[in-house]
Scaffold this motif. Structure first.
Motif, short mmCIF file in Angstrom:
data_model
loop_
_atom_site.label_atom_id
_atom_site.label_comp_id
_atom_site.label_asym_id
_atom_site.label_seq_id
_atom_site.Cartn_x
_atom_site.Cartn_y
_atom_site.Cartn_z
N ARG A 55 0.85 -1.19 0.00
CA ARG A 55 0.00 0.00 0.00
C ARG A 55 0.90 1.24 0.00
O ARG A 55 1.76 1.40 0.88
CB ARG A 55 -0.91 0.03 1.23
N GLN A 132 7.96 1.64 7.19
CA GLN A 132 8.61 2.74 7.89
C GLN A 132 7.63 3.47 8.81
O GLN A 132 6.41 3.41 8.58
CB GLN A 132 9.16 3.69 6.82
N LYS A 137 0.73 2.14 8.55
CA LYS A 137 0.41 0.77 9.04
C LYS A 137 -0.84 0.80 9.92
O LYS A 137 -1.79 0.06 9.70
CB LYS A 137 1.60 0.20 9.84
N THR A 138 -0.78 1.72 10.92
CA THR A 138 -1.92 1.79 11.85
C THR A 138 -3.16 2.28 11.11
O THR A 138 -4.27 1.78 11.34
CB THR A 138 -1.57 2.72 13.03
N HIS A 139 -2.95 3.19 10.20
CA HIS A 139 -4.05 3.71 9.40
C HIS A 139 -4.72 2.55 8.64
O HIS A 139 -5.94 2.45 8.58
CB HIS A 139 -3.50 4.75 8.41
N PRO A 144 -7.55 5.99 10.84
CA PRO A 144 -6.87 7.14 11.45
C PRO A 144 -7.07 7.13 12.97
O PRO A 144 -8.08 6.59 13.45
CB PRO A 144 -7.54 8.35 10.81
N HIS A 253 6.72 11.95 17.34
CA HIS A 253 8.09 12.31 16.94
C HIS A 253 8.04 13.03 15.61
O HIS A 253 6.95 13.28 15.06
CB HIS A 253 9.00 11.07 16.90
N ASN A 256 5.83 11.20 12.88
CA ASN A 256 4.44 10.78 13.10
C ASN A 256 3.95 11.29 14.45
O ASN A 256 4.55 11.02 15.48
CB ASN A 256 4.36 9.24 13.05
N SER A 260 3.20 4.63 16.84
CA SER A 260 3.15 3.45 17.72
C SER A 260 4.58 3.13 18.12
O SER A 260 5.46 3.01 17.27
CB SER A 260 2.55 2.27 16.98
N LEU A 295 3.03 -3.65 13.32
CA LEU A 295 4.41 -3.51 13.79
C LEU A 295 4.74 -2.04 14.02
O LEU A 295 4.19 -1.15 13.36
CB LEU A 295 5.39 -4.08 12.76
N ALA A 296 5.66 -1.84 14.92
CA ALA A 296 6.19 -0.48 15.07
C ALA A 296 7.03 -0.21 13.82
O ALA A 296 7.61 -1.14 13.24
CB ALA A 296 7.04 -0.41 16.32
N1 LIG Z 1 -3.56 5.88 3.01
C1 LIG Z 1 -3.64 6.93 3.79
N2 LIG Z 1 -4.50 7.94 3.50
C2 LIG Z 1 -4.61 8.99 4.26
N3 LIG Z 1 -3.86 9.20 5.35
C3 LIG Z 1 -2.97 8.26 5.69
C4 LIG Z 1 -2.83 7.10 4.94
N4 LIG Z 1 -1.88 6.33 5.51
C5 LIG Z 1 -1.47 7.00 6.59
N5 LIG Z 1 -2.12 8.16 6.71
C6 LIG Z 1 -1.94 9.12 7.77
O1 LIG Z 1 -0.56 9.23 8.02
C7 LIG Z 1 -0.33 9.37 9.38
C8 LIG Z 1 0.64 8.27 9.84
O2 LIG Z 1 0.02 7.07 9.66
P1 LIG Z 1 0.15 5.87 10.67
O3 LIG Z 1 0.12 6.33 12.06
O4 LIG Z 1 -0.82 4.87 10.27
O5 LIG Z 1 1.60 5.41 10.36
P2 LIG Z 1 2.34 4.20 10.98
O6 LIG Z 1 2.97 3.48 9.88
O7 LIG Z 1 1.44 3.41 11.80
O8 LIG Z 1 3.47 4.85 11.84
P3 LIG Z 1 4.14 4.36 13.16
O9 LIG Z 1 4.96 3.20 12.78
O10 LIG Z 1 4.96 5.46 13.62
O11 LIG Z 1 3.07 3.97 14.08
C9 LIG Z 1 -1.65 9.24 10.06
O12 LIG Z 1 -2.12 10.53 10.36
C10 LIG Z 1 -2.50 8.62 9.05
O13 LIG Z 1 -3.84 8.99 9.16
#
Ligand SMILES: Nc1ncnc2c1ncn2[C@@H]1O[C@H](COP(=O)(O)OP(=O)(O)OP(=O)(O)O)[C@@H](O)[C@H]1O
Length: 842
Positions: A55, A132, A137-139, A144, A253, A256, A260, A295-296
């Motif tokens: 993705r 990264q 990932k969490t999204h 969100p 940080h 982000n 997580s 995963l983190a």
């Molecule tokens: N496909 C997407 N469309 C819109 N916004 C997104 C999308 N993917 C991520 N975001 C936004 O980007 C930001 C970071 O996303 P997210 O927290 O999911 O990242 P992460 O990979 O889980 O990071 P971390 O590893 O630090 O937890 C969030 O605000 C999220 O809403």
């Protein structure tokens, strides 16, 4: 170079928000996942590659503000090109989701639904998001951050249903699918995080203790004392998710705001009771697992600007991700896969061991940002994903080990019971009535099922204790039955082998006897050779001998010369014992006092066996005697002697039933025999003399078989086959399998349209009687009906009976020879040594 060979789909889904490798959803995904699902009731292993989808999220505001370029190009068909400082790198995955892809697209097209279906069928399934930090990932997994915290009852906004992630959608889908399961089903949820290499229970946050990761033979790696919540509806599952997310370690940080800081694992254990397809009374409990791993994210400390506690977190995160990377590399490499996989190097890899390299089914969702600023991290993630794609797992259904054991024993017992019945049939043992043990086992099993049903409905009963006692008792009973069936079957196998050996010995003896017969025949021919040699005429009575002249010429088909009824025989001037064909037979050794034959019928006292055990010289009477044919009696000395029929021509008969006709097509339907048209049987000795009108092969064969069954002789005129040949046909075919031995294989010559016997099957045991020119069956008719029953015993019987026939034949021939000797001696004494001798027929 593409990481994966791909085929461009005709209708490239470029306009779509995602592209699929080689019509992945239709072909690969459905094939791989559904084929694995087909093994649900067995332990069959099916190797399956890990399913990896990618993705790519949209550029975020920070990246846009920085004017980062969009470094990814989508080529459709699951292919992606990344510009790495003007060096294009190409990758291919099962599915590539572009920035426009919605949460629904991800759920519908990533293979998640199939994963849930498999979890319901007892597989351990995992959906894992990696990439990264800040890559989404969490999204992807939960939506969100505000989706979880904005609660309408606490004054927040109503969560946007379009934005909910894979997990919430999965819960809904799972519960919907579970409704279709008829038996009991129980879903339990646990939620943990691995933070700084420690396991924390997210559903039990007050317990300020770290949980231990342990290993057991049955469970593999597991977390001790993890809180498990039973969930009955979607809301329960949502509550578990929210509770866990609330307790999860997050931090803010540079990359982000809601980062997580731990790896999280939400595990749903799905117990479903399903009916055994082999036994409607048997319900099996399958324990599927569905684990969501977020995963983190890996992070460059420089970019994330982490310090102090966050720096420590970053280091732990990166270290555990490095171990995960090493495991993935080893698992993806066929050579390294056989060696050591460093699962134990981190708690994360311990808990993911089964998903990655074990018996689970895994969906990996790689998340990347398209920002050129993070291209290095993006390429790392893509490589990671490419390696993961090479990993193969062997999905198997998880069952309660005790139930599994019972099931396998039950199946084994069933197989052994079938084998037992089969062996009994082969050895012609009477069918065994359902044994006491078997009955009681079946009853106990039924009782156990009922009790289990009651216990599960009645919480007051000590369900576990009762169930366990029943289980162990049953286990023992099945093992005992199993053991007794095994030993009984092995005895029967031994008996079968013994019978086979006996058959082989008998067969060899028959071969020897046949050769002996041939030798005797040759000897006889040479004795009666020359002009004066004895020759039996084909059809008709033997010639009348003139007293002092040469033997009379036989009239073809004519009646024999009339004997003087009252007057003295023409040879009255000879001593009475020197003639046997026109008067009283020569009283050999004073035994035979029988009157001369009349009306071509043999009359006489059965010969006595001489002391030297050779056949006595006997009076023979011309004329075929179908009922007295060879093979009808097994005690040679009791019957009359007949001429050496082997030298006679075949006797033409016209008794073929008019419906024994073929048109060369079809065959006996039940036995699947083909018409021999165009492929003459190797066993066929030549054309049959009798021409017959046309009819269908099937009808002919059925008539023939009916004839055999009713024990009547088949009187069609077959080309001469001597017993020796038929003997070979009947018994020298190698590898007579049980199925081949049950039916008569009757063929028809396509040219002459006449029937012939292609194969003599031992279960029917019918022999060709050369003298009568008939085929007769000596088996009990009842056996024929049971055409599936192989009969070792009947084979032995038939070989034994063949053996008897051969012995009798030898006995007859020896008698013949001795008779010729005697006649020659007497004739010589009367006519002198130069006289031509004609010794028969008598
Ligand atoms: N496909 C997407 N469309 C819109 N916004 C997104 C999308 N993917 C991520 N975001 C936004 O980007 C930001 C970071 O996303 P997210 O927290 O999911 O990242 P992460 O990979 O889980 O990071 P971390 O590893 O630090 O937890 C969030 O605000 C999220 O809403």
């Amino acid at each position: 170079m593409w990481d994966l060979s791909v085929i461009e789909p005709e209708d490239s889904p470029r306009e779509c928000a995602y592209s699929v490798l080689s019509d992945y959803e239709d072909e690969r995904s459905s094939t791989t996942l559904s084929s694995a699902a087909a093994t649900e009731t067995s332990d069959d292993h099916l190797d399956d590659h890990i399913n990896v989808v990618l993705r790519v999220r949209p550029l975020n505001s920070q990246e846009q503000n920085r004017n980062d370029s969009f470094c990814a190009q989508f080529h459709g068909g699951g292919r992606l090109e990344v510009q790495n400082f003007n060096q294009p790198k190409q990758f291919g995955y099962n599915v590539v989701f572009e920035p426009e892809a919605t949460q629904e697209d991800i759920f519908d097209n990533s293979g998640m639904k199939k994963l849930i279906d498999m979890a319901l069928n007892g597989y351990a399934c995992t959906a894992l998001a990696f990439g990264q930090t800040g890559s989404g990932k969490t999204h992807t997994m939960t939506g969100p951050p505000q989706q979880l915290y904005e609660d309408e009852f606490e004054g927040g906004k109503h969560p946007d249903p379009d934005m909910v992630g894979l997990m919430q959608r999965s819960f809904t889908y799972l519960l919907k699918q579970a409704e279709g399961v008829t038996g009991n089903k129980v879903i339990r949820a646990s939620y943990l995080e691995i933070y700084n290499e420690q396991v924390i229970d997210l559903l039990n946050p007050n317990q300020k203790r770290y949980l231990q990761v342990r290993w057991s033979k049955n469970k593999g790696f597991y977390v001790e004392n993890l809180f498990v919540a039973e969930c009955e509806c979607v809301d329960d599952l949502m509550a578990v998710l929210e509770e866990g997310m609330r307790n999860r370690q997050t931090g803010s940080h540079g990359l982000n705001e809601f980062s997580s800081r731990s790896h999280s694992m939400l595990t749903l254990t799905i117990d479903t009771e399903q009916q055994d397809p082999d036994d409607e009374n048997l319900y099996l409990t399958k324990r599927g697992k569905l684990t969501f791993v977020d995963l983190a994210g890996s992070e460059k400390v420089k970019d994330s600007e982490s310090s102090d506690q966050m720096l420590k977190e970053s280091n732990n995160i990166n270290r555990s991700l490095l171990v995960l990377g090493n495991c993935i590399s080893s698992l993806g490499d066929p050579k390294k896969r056989q060696g050591h996989i460093p699962y134990r190097d981190s708690k994360l890899t311990k808990l993911l061991a089964d998903s990655l390299g074990g018996n689970g089914v895994t969906l990996m969702i790689a998340c990347v940002t398209p920002s050129s600023h993070h291209v290095h991290e993006t390429i790392n993630t893509l490589r990671y994903a490419s390696r993961a794609k090479k990993i193969k797992t062997k999905p198997i259904v998880k069952m309660d080990p005790r139930e599994k054991l019972i099931l396998s024993l039950k199946r084994e017992v069933k197989i052994l019971r079938n084998e037992n019945v089969y062996l009994r049939q082969q050895l012609e043992f009477p069918a065994k009535p359902k044994g006491e043990l078997q009955k009681s086992n079946d009853e106990k099993f039924m009782k156990f099922l009922k009790t289990q049903g009651k216990e599960s409905n009645d919480p007051k009963t000590n369900a576990k204790g009762g169930t366990e006692a029943g289980l162990y008792e049953m286990l023992q009973e099945y093992m005992i039955e199993n053991e007794s069936l095994r030993s009984e079957n092995s005895e029967m196998h031994q008996a079968k082998d013994r019978i086979k050996r006996e058959q082989q010995l008998m067969y060899r003896e028959n071969e020897r006897l046949s050769k002996h017969i041939e030798r005797l025949e040759r000897e006889m021919r040479s004795q009666g050779g020359g002009n004066g040699g004895w020759q039996r005429q084909a059809n008709g009575p033997p010639p009348q001998r003139q007293a002092n002249g040469p033997p009379p010429q036989r009239q073809a088909n004519g009646p024999p010369p009339q004997r003087q009824s009252n007057g003295p025989p023409p040879h009255q001037n000879l001593p009475p014992d020197q003639y046997y064909d026109q008067g009283p037979p020569p009283p050999r050794q004073g035994i035979n006092k029988a009157p001369p034959p009349q009306n071509n019928q043999w009359k006489g006292t059965p010969p006595q066996r001489p002391i030297n055990n050779r056949a006595p010289v006997e009076q023979y009477v011309p004329g075929p005697s179908p009922q007295a044919g060879r093979g009808k009696q097994s005690t040679p000395p009791s019957g009359p002697k007949r001429p050496p029929h082997r030298l006679a021509d075949p006797i033409a008969r016209s008794a073929i039933p008019p419906d024994y006709i073929q048109n060369g097509v079809g065959g006996y339907p039940d036995d699947g025999y083909m018409s021999p048209r165009g492929r003459p049987s190797p066993l066929h000795n030549g054309p049959i003399r009798q021409e017959v009108p046309e009819m269908t092969t099937t009808g002919a064969v059925q008539s023939l078989l009916q004839e055999l069954q009713s024990r009547r002789h088949l009187q069609f005129s077959a080309h001469r086959r001597n017993l020796h040949q038929m003997h070979k046909i009947g018994f020298s075919m190698p590898n007579l399998s049980s199925r081949e031995t049950h039916t008569a294989d009757v063929g028809f010559s396509s040219e002459s349209k006449t029937p012939f016997v292609r194969k003599i099957h031992t279960a029917i045991d019918f022999f060709y009687d050369e003298e009568d020119d008939t085929f007769s069956r000596i088996e009990s008719p009842g056996r024929y009906h049971d055409s599936r029953r192989s009969s070792q015993v009947s084979t032995s019987d038939s070989i034994r009976s063949m053996n008897e026939k051969l012995k009798k034949e030898i006995y007859d021939l020896e008698g013949e020879i001795e008779h010729h000797h005697l006649v020659n001696q007497r004739t010589k004494s009367i006519y002198g040594s130069q006289a031509s001798v004609r010794s028969g027929p008598r």
